[in-house]
Design a protein around this motif. Structure first.
Motif, short mmCIF file in Angstrom:
data_model
loop_
_atom_site.label_atom_id
_atom_site.label_comp_id
_atom_site.label_asym_id
_atom_site.label_seq_id
_atom_site.Cartn_x
_atom_site.Cartn_y
_atom_site.Cartn_z
N THR A 96 7.89 50.51 63.78
CA THR A 96 6.82 49.56 63.51
C THR A 96 7.30 48.15 63.83
O THR A 96 8.49 47.84 63.73
N GLY A 128 5.23 57.27 63.84
CA GLY A 128 5.35 56.41 62.67
C GLY A 128 6.74 55.92 62.35
O GLY A 128 6.96 55.30 61.32
N ILE A 153 2.50 50.57 65.66
CA ILE A 153 3.25 51.72 65.16
C ILE A 153 3.33 52.74 66.28
O ILE A 153 2.35 52.97 67.00
N THR A 166 1.75 46.16 55.94
CA THR A 166 2.43 47.41 56.31
C THR A 166 1.48 48.28 57.09
O THR A 166 0.37 48.58 56.62
N SER A 207 0.77 52.00 58.80
CA SER A 207 1.18 53.40 58.64
C SER A 207 0.14 54.28 59.31
O SER A 207 -0.94 53.81 59.69
#
Length: 124
Positions: free
Chosen positions: A58, A55, A51, A69, A71
């Motif tokens: 990705t 943010g 990432i 995922t 983050s």
């Protein structure tokens, strides 16, 4: 010196979910790319996800795309890896990493800091 500490690993059944966290200390990483790698027994450490600093960008390994995922929370210098639909093949030690760069593309290993790793075991 920046230190990364992972948490959230454990034992989960196939199809289950886990969320890994990585907290940074000793310096802020809000301007730095961060990522996750994993290493299964007897295998090399492989890229999982990356990432960029804010943010917005990705990238994922093909093997986890659509299930994992990545983050981040820059206010708390923390990066997360949400792992869903886990498979036995996801079993590995998962490592958090950070780069001095703002963006590190998939396939690059331009990372400068590594955590100690957290074990994820997917088994029935």
């Amino acid at each position: 010196q920046v230190q990364l500490v992972e948490s959230g690993g454990g034992l989960v059944h196939p199809g289950g979910s886990l969320r890994l966290s990585c907290a940074a200390s000793g310096g802020t990483l809000s301007n730095n790319a961060m990522g996750w790698f994993r290493q299964a027994p007897g295998k090399e450490r492989d890229f999982v996800a990356t990432i960029d600093w804010n943010g917005r960008a990705t990238e994922y390994a093909d093997s986890v795309k659509g299930r994992f995922t990545i983050s981040r929370d820059n206010a708390n210098d923390t990066v997360y890896l949400q792992m869903n639909s886990l498979k036995p093949s996801d079993t590995a030690v998962y490592y958090c990493t950070a780069s001095k760069l703002a963006y590190v593309p998939r396939g690059s290993r331009a990372y400068d800091y590594w955590g100690q790793g957290t074990q994820v075991t997917v088994s029935s």
